[in-house]
Each structure stands twice: as C-alpha cells, then as structure tokens.
Design a protein around this motif. Structure first.
Motif, PDB file in Angstrom:
ATOM      1  N   TYR A  34     -41.408 -76.195 -46.631  1.00 19.62           N
ATOM      2  CA  TYR A  34     -40.442 -76.106 -45.538  1.00 19.62           C
ATOM      3  C   TYR A  34     -39.229 -75.381 -46.099  1.00 19.62           C
ATOM      4  N   VAL A  38     -37.851 -77.554 -50.056  1.00 14.34           N
ATOM      5  CA  VAL A  38     -38.294 -78.819 -49.473  1.00 14.34           C
ATOM      6  C   VAL A  38     -39.717 -78.626 -48.977  1.00 14.34           C
ATOM      7  N   LYS A  40     -43.004 -80.709 -46.630  1.00 12.06           N
ATOM      8  CA  LYS A  40     -43.639 -81.833 -45.967  1.00 12.06           C
ATOM      9  C   LYS A  40     -44.921 -82.168 -46.734  1.00 12.06           C
ATOM     10  N   GLN A 103     -33.585 -91.003 -45.049  1.00 17.28           N
ATOM     11  CA  GLN A 103     -32.816 -89.792 -44.823  1.00 17.28           C
ATOM     12  C   GLN A 103     -31.401 -90.152 -44.397  1.00 17.28           C
ATOM     13  N   THR A 135     -35.578 -81.559 -42.437  1.00 12.15           N
ATOM     14  CA  THR A 135     -36.653 -80.829 -41.750  1.00 12.15           C
ATOM     15  C   THR A 135     -36.673 -81.106 -40.249  1.00 12.15           C
ATOM     16  N   ASP A 137     -36.473 -84.087 -38.687  1.00 12.19           N
ATOM     17  CA  ASP A 137     -37.110 -85.334 -38.245  1.00 12.19           C
ATOM     18  C   ASP A 137     -36.223 -86.128 -37.289  1.00 12.19           C
ATOM     19  N   ASN A 263     -40.962 -86.125 -46.415  1.00 15.81           N
ATOM     20  CA  ASN A 263     -40.347 -84.926 -46.977  1.00 15.81           C
ATOM     21  C   ASN A 263     -40.226 -85.049 -48.491  1.00 15.81           C
ATOM     22  N   HIS A 276     -37.790 -90.129 -46.054  1.00 11.28           N
ATOM     23  CA  HIS A 276     -38.439 -90.233 -44.752  1.00 11.28           C
ATOM     24  C   HIS A 276     -37.871 -91.371 -43.912  1.00 11.28           C
TER      25      HIS A 276
END
Length: 577
Positions: A34, A38, A40, A103, A135, A137, A263, A276
């Motif tokens: 990503y 980073v 996934k 996160q 990302t 989320d 992540n 996450h």
C-alpha cells in the motif's frame, strides 16, 4: 541478533516490505503493498480461530504478552511507547517479536492527546501515516456505519415497511473528528423531500459498534454474520430491527472487506508491527484486532513473542481484553506488562490537580518520594487485578526526564514489595537499548509461567447482565451499582429478548478506578452510576455508560490542529505529535 529492517521517516520512504513481513514470519505472497512503506496482509495468512489457535498451542507456540498500565493521568503514561520499546528490546536480545497495536484516531490527534504511535526512540513508522489516514480503514468504517444510518432514514422516508418506531432508533452517525456540536442533532429539516425529521446524534468513529465488530471478527464470514446481527431499534410491535432486515449488511461488508486486512508497519528499529482497528478503551473494547493477533501468531516461530496492548489501565482495557477479546480468539497471555510512571503515582497521592493540555504542576517536578509513596496503592491495586485474571505481572517503570533517582527507586521498591518483577525502562530516550532490562524480565517471566496458561474471566455467560456489571464494578472497588429507571428497563428488555448471555462493557472515565475522574488512588465508599445501557448485538455485548462520559469528545480551546501544517516545498507534515 535478529536482523532489523532499515527504517527511515521521510515522506513515502521505500521499504522492503517482503523482508519486513518475513521477519514476522509472513510469506511474501500474503503481502499487498500500500504505497512504498505500508502493506496490507491478506486474510489467507490467518490461522484457524478457536480450537488449536491458542497462542500457546498454535503453529509457532508463540509467547503472548499484553501491555497494560495503572490508572493514567490525562497525559497518558506511555503504554504504547513502552510496548514499542519492549518489542525492540526483545529483538535486540535475539528474540523474534511481533507487535500488534490499534490505529491512531484522528480525533485525539487533532485535539489534546496527539497521535498514538509512540515517541522518540520508540515509535511506529511511517509516523505521519500512522497518525492520519494510514490505509483508510477508519474511513471505511465511518462510511459503512453511515451507510446503515442513511438506509434507516431512507426506509422511513419511503413508507417504513418494517414499521420502525422512530423513538427507539439507537443507531447514530459517526465521524473521526472531535465535534461536540454533533452530540445531539435533528435530521431531515427542510421540505418533505429532504427526509423524515427526527432527533439523532453522532459518535466518534472509534466508539462505533462497527469498529468493535472489526476488531473482534475472526474472518470475513464472521464479519458478515456480525454485521447482519446489528440492531438499530424496534418496530411498533416490539420486534428488534436488524441491519439484515434493512438489507444493509451485505453492502456494509463490501465496504469493509479490504479494511479487515491488518496493516504492516515497523518500529524505528525495524521490528514488525501489525496495526489494525482502533476502538476506544473508555467507551469500547480498547484492543487491536483478533485478526492481527492471529496473523502474528501464525508467523511466529517457537519461543517467539507476540505483544499486544489493552487500552488504559488494567481495570478497563485488560478486563475487556480478557472477557471479550480472549473469549473470541482463544488466546491467553502468559504475562501482563504493567506500565507505571512517577508522575502517575504522584497524581494518585491526591495532592495535585492535573488539567489536560496544560503543564504539570511545578510541585510534581520536584523530588518528592513521599508523594510517590502516597500514590502507591493504585499500582498495588492494578497488580491485584492482573493476578486476579490469572496472569503474571511485570512492572515497567517508564522514566521521564523530570523523574528523580530517589523516586524511581521508591517505585521499584513498591513493585518488589508487592511481589512483582520490575524493570526501569527508557523507551523514548534510548529506544530498544533502554528496554533491555524490561525485555529480559518478560523473557524470564514467560519462561517461569511455561505453557500451562489459563486465564480467569471476571464473569461467566451464565451470569445475568446485572450480575456481570456488578462483578466488573466490584473489580473497580465499588460498593454496588445504581441504575437509572431507563437503564433498568432496558436491561430487563435485553434479558427478556435473549441477550442476557452477552458480555458487558462498562464505559466510564479512565482517569479513576471509580466513575469520577477526580477520585484518585484507590477510592472507597462509592457506587457505580449506570445512566444508560446500549445493546451492541453485532459486536456481541451490552454497554453500560456511567457518569458523565460522552461518546463524542469535544476539542479544547487550542486544539492540536492549529499547529499542524504542510511544508509545501518538501511535502512533509509539520506539527504532528
């Protein structure tokens, strides 16, 4: 010594994501980049949940460790920073370590608290991504949550085929911004074509039931089932109305599909981190995702360490970690690291008044061993709570530059007199090297505990909802529980409708063992005031909201957002902390 992955912090620094994943035992085929720094991790990297998925019995026989703390001050005691430093310290000892964290939420980032990715020599990289969108989320969770909100109002507008009683609708809208003006709103103002006029509200995204559903879902199929079970209110005949009834659950799952993948980031010293979900610890479960822990366990070789964190103190985050997260994952920690600071113990002496966003009182910066001693009961209480779960504690003294040697020695003595291992650590100023003693203490404790790990929940599924809430209140030290008439009626209804076997979350201030933030140390002679209860059928719990706690925070008079900007010449973000 495990080879660290080179880590820099420039905008979009190139990182060998396959090598970073390999250090966590994750195959390159599961890495979905990503950007440059980073990734996934796709869900094929998961191990089965339930039987055989215990961290002590899984493929790698990982040593599962949770990081908690004493009752914090408004400034936080560096729990995340200590967890990062511990992961780096274990790596320096030659151990395999994988860290799983929540996160950061943008609401606190732009408010008082700032980001939640560590500091100094113990931080998560890329720091800007960690503290902002990462990302996407959180945006996906916000969108999926508000999609259901929109479908509720659309259903009302188009004739209300399900005969929903508007007065019973409990599903709010959410936003990942602190905005007190949205706590109570009216929707549908304008002409008839603008929708049905009704009272509604906003919560902050980390308080959304969807955030908890994402953190507890074991795989995509479990996520889909949980979304369908969400209840938004009742019909006029008293039947519960679900997201499945509204035809919304499938689309919500489609929005959330990619967000269910954890992540992959890294610490400043290159230790892998799975970041996450981000449920708040005072309002929700306060733990990172079951999925991230399962991915970490799957890749951790025999004797390696999977470290995770539970929000706020052992009274709140650790209780929910045991009673909700561990109940779903089947994973039991060998050790709980209890973070303590000199300033927190001084605060629990009751001799100082701390205010969010303002400097510490001058007297707290002076060497006052007697203040540390006066606040010691709070640390002892949290050690008692940890042991009550059947978990072995290790005390981590997170040292600040303003601490004095005599005060640190006093905290060490208090912890040892309470029968706990203790280590002095310096994660911010010395990174992993400053956490070697803590890492060694954790290794020794895990070896002493061995593989026979069994935790003791506070309550069982056979207890009714009031008994569960009472047992959690007793854990805090309350003399009992008082319910408003409305909360009592709702509990009766939940029991009658078959929700009595669900776990509970007691949402209260994190700044005291009690429901009053001003009561420090170990308060006595108080009762837990439950003003409201909410059913989170999709996440699988009943939430009891206590005192004046709000599920939509407000901004301070001078929010951190005023200091954040972008250097347009370099593209670097300035002012994040």
């Amino acid at each position: 010594m495990t080879q660290a992955i080179a880590a820099t912090d420039g905008p979009q620094s190139q990182v060998d994501l396959d090598a970073l994943a390999a250090s966590a035992g994750i195959a390159a085929e599961h890495v979905v980049p990503y950007g440059r720094d980073v990734a996934k991790i796709d869900l094929r990297a998961l191990i089965p949940c339930g039987e055989g998925a215990d961290a002590q019995d899984g493929p790698g026989k990982a040593r599962y460790v949770v990081v908690t703390a004493i009752t914090p001050t408004p400034f936080g005691e560096g729990k995340t920073t200590t967890a990062i430093g511990l992961a780096q310290g274990l790596t320096r000892l030659g151990e395999q370590a994988v860290l799983t964290l929540r996160q950061s939420a943008m609401g606190p980032t732009f408010g008082i608290k700032g980001g939640a990715g560590g500091s100094g020599g113990a931080r998560i990289l890329p720091a800007e991504r960690m503290n902002l969108h990462l990302t996407g989320d959180f945006h996906a969770i916000t969108a999926a949550h508000n999609l259901l909100s929109a479908m509720i109002d659309n259903h009302l507008y188009h004739g209300n085929e399900l005969d929903i009683d508007e007065r019973t609708i409990t599903w709010p809208r959410v936003l990942d911004v602190n905005d007190r003006a949205l706590r109570h709103i009216v929707t549908g103002l304008g002409s008839k074509i603008d929708g049905v006029t009704r009272q509604a509200s906003f919560d902050i995204t980390p308080a959304s039931e969807l955030m908890v559903i994402m953190s507890l879902a074991t795989d995509l199929a479990d996520l889909r089932k949980r979304l369908g079970r969400i209840v938004i209110g009742r019909s006029r005949s008293g039947e519960w109305i679900s997201a499945e009834d509204l035809g919304a659950a499938g689309a919500m799952c489609a929005v959330l599909r990619d967000a269910l993948e954890p992540n992959l980031l890294r610490t400043g010293e290159g230790t892998p981190v799975l970041v996450h979900t981000g449920p708040f610890g005072n309002i929700a479960t306060g733990c990172s995702s079951v999925v991230a822990d399962r991915v970490a366990v799957a890749g951790t070789r025999s004797g390696g360490y999977v470290l995770t964190e539970a929000g706020f103190g052992a009274d709140m985050g650790l209780e929910r970690f045991v009673d909700l997260k561990c109940a779903v994952s089947g994973m039991h920690p060998r050790v709980a690291v209890v973070v303590v600071t000199v300033r927190a113990l001084k605060a629990h002496s009751g001799r100082y008044h701390l205010v969010s966003g303002k400097s510490l009182p001058e007297g707290m910066l002076q060497e006052k061993v007697e203040d540390v001693r006066a606040g010691a009961a709070n640390l002892v209480k949290h050690l008692q709570i940890v042991r009550g779960f059947g978990i072995t504690p290790v005390v981590a003294i997170n040292v600040f530059p303003t601490d004095h040697d005599g005060e640190i020695e006093e905290v060490t003595r208090i912890a040892r007199d309470a029968g706990a291992r203790v280590a002095v650590c310096y994660p911010v100023t010395r990174g992993g090297e400053g956490c070697l003693d803590l890492a060694s203490a954790v290794v020794e404790a895990c070896q002493e505990v061995g593989d026979a790990v069994s935790i003791r929940p506070v309550y069982g599924p056979e207890d009714d909802l009031r008994t569960k809430i009472a047992k959690v209140a007793a854990l805090y030290g309350a003399d009992g529980v008082d319910y408003t008439p409305a909360a009592s009626r709702l509990l009766d209804g939940y029991e009658r409708d078959g929700f009595g076997d669900l776990p509970v979350i007691v949402a209260k201030t994190p700044l005291s063992l009690s429901a009053e933030p001003g009561l420090k140390g170990v308060p006595t002679g108080w009762r837990l005031p439950v003003r409201e209860v909410r059913l989170a059928a999709g996440a699988g719990y009943v939430c009891a909201i206590c005192g004046s706690l709000s599920t939509m925070p407000g901004l301070p008079s001078r929010p951190a957002a005023e200091r954040i900007d972008v250097d347009v010449a370099t593209g670097e973000i300035e002012g994040l902390r």
